[in-house]
Design a protein around this motif. Structure first.
Motif, short mmCIF file in Angstrom:
data_model
loop_
_atom_site.label_atom_id
_atom_site.label_comp_id
_atom_site.label_asym_id
_atom_site.label_seq_id
_atom_site.Cartn_x
_atom_site.Cartn_y
_atom_site.Cartn_z
N ALA A 46 1.20 11.69 -10.10
CA ALA A 46 0.34 12.91 -9.98
C ALA A 46 1.29 14.14 -10.14
O ALA A 46 0.96 15.16 -10.62
N ALA A 47 2.28 13.84 -9.14
CA ALA A 47 3.12 15.19 -9.07
C ALA A 47 3.87 15.23 -10.32
O ALA A 47 3.97 16.65 -10.90
N LEU A 48 4.08 14.33 -10.92
CA LEU A 48 4.96 14.52 -12.37
C LEU A 48 4.02 15.08 -13.55
O LEU A 48 4.46 16.14 -14.21
N SER A 49 2.72 14.59 -13.42
CA SER A 49 1.96 15.17 -14.49
C SER A 49 1.74 16.59 -14.07
O SER A 49 1.65 17.40 -15.09
N VAL A 50 1.44 17.01 -12.77
CA VAL A 50 1.05 18.54 -12.67
C VAL A 50 2.39 19.31 -12.97
O VAL A 50 2.25 20.37 -13.74
N ALA A 51 3.62 18.83 -12.69
CA ALA A 51 4.97 19.60 -13.18
C ALA A 51 4.93 19.69 -14.61
O ALA A 51 5.31 20.85 -15.23
N GLY A 52 4.56 18.54 -15.45
CA GLY A 52 4.90 18.66 -16.62
C GLY A 52 3.62 19.49 -17.38
O GLY A 52 4.12 20.33 -18.24
N LEU A 100 1.25 9.25 -6.01
CA LEU A 100 1.69 10.39 -5.77
C LEU A 100 2.75 10.94 -6.93
O LEU A 100 2.75 12.24 -7.08
N GLY A 101 3.69 10.13 -7.06
CA GLY A 101 4.79 10.48 -8.02
C GLY A 101 4.33 10.75 -9.40
O GLY A 101 4.52 11.70 -9.92
N PHE A 146 7.43 10.33 -18.32
CA PHE A 146 7.89 9.73 -17.26
C PHE A 146 6.62 9.49 -16.27
O PHE A 146 6.55 8.66 -15.68
N ALA A 147 5.73 10.53 -15.94
CA ALA A 147 4.59 10.45 -15.36
C ALA A 147 3.50 9.47 -15.97
O ALA A 147 3.18 8.60 -15.29
N TYR A 148 3.53 9.18 -17.05
CA TYR A 148 2.96 7.97 -17.91
C TYR A 148 3.57 6.71 -17.46
O TYR A 148 2.86 5.86 -17.40
N LEU A 164 0.87 -1.28 -0.05
CA LEU A 164 0.14 -0.19 0.06
C LEU A 164 0.76 1.32 0.02
O LEU A 164 0.44 2.10 -0.70
N LEU A 165 2.06 1.28 0.58
CA LEU A 165 2.92 2.45 0.79
C LEU A 165 3.50 2.65 -0.55
O LEU A 165 3.58 3.81 -1.03
#
Length: 84
Positions: free
Chosen positions: A23-29, A20-21, A61-63, A12-13
């Protein structure tokens, strides 16, 4: 036998970190691509083109994290939870 929460905690962790990684990369991209568009609109084509490439790489990378890491881990956790 149904797995306990303690046994599933590492999975789960890991699922949380990948989610989260990604999602964060998608927002950053998306932010980088917006920055690139604004830079090109202001006339700086060289820097804007470089930012487009960097934004596309971050989105890629997010994909990859979403499809190669998150999805299989989600499938594993679901199958572990479905075991009776």
């Amino acid at each position: 036998m149904r797995p306990s929460f303690v046994e599933l905690l590492p999975d789960l962790l890991e699922l949380l970190v990948f989610g989260l990684g990604s999602a964060a990369l998608s927002v950053a991209g998306a932010y980088i691509e917006r920055f690139a568009l604004l830079t090109i609109e202001h006339g700086n084509l060289g820097f804007g083109a470089w930012a487009v490439v960097m934004g596309a790489a971050v989105l890629y990378f997010a994909y990859l994290i979403g499809t190669d890491k998150f999805r299989p881990k989600l499938r594993d956790v679901r199958s572990a939870l479905a075991q009776a």
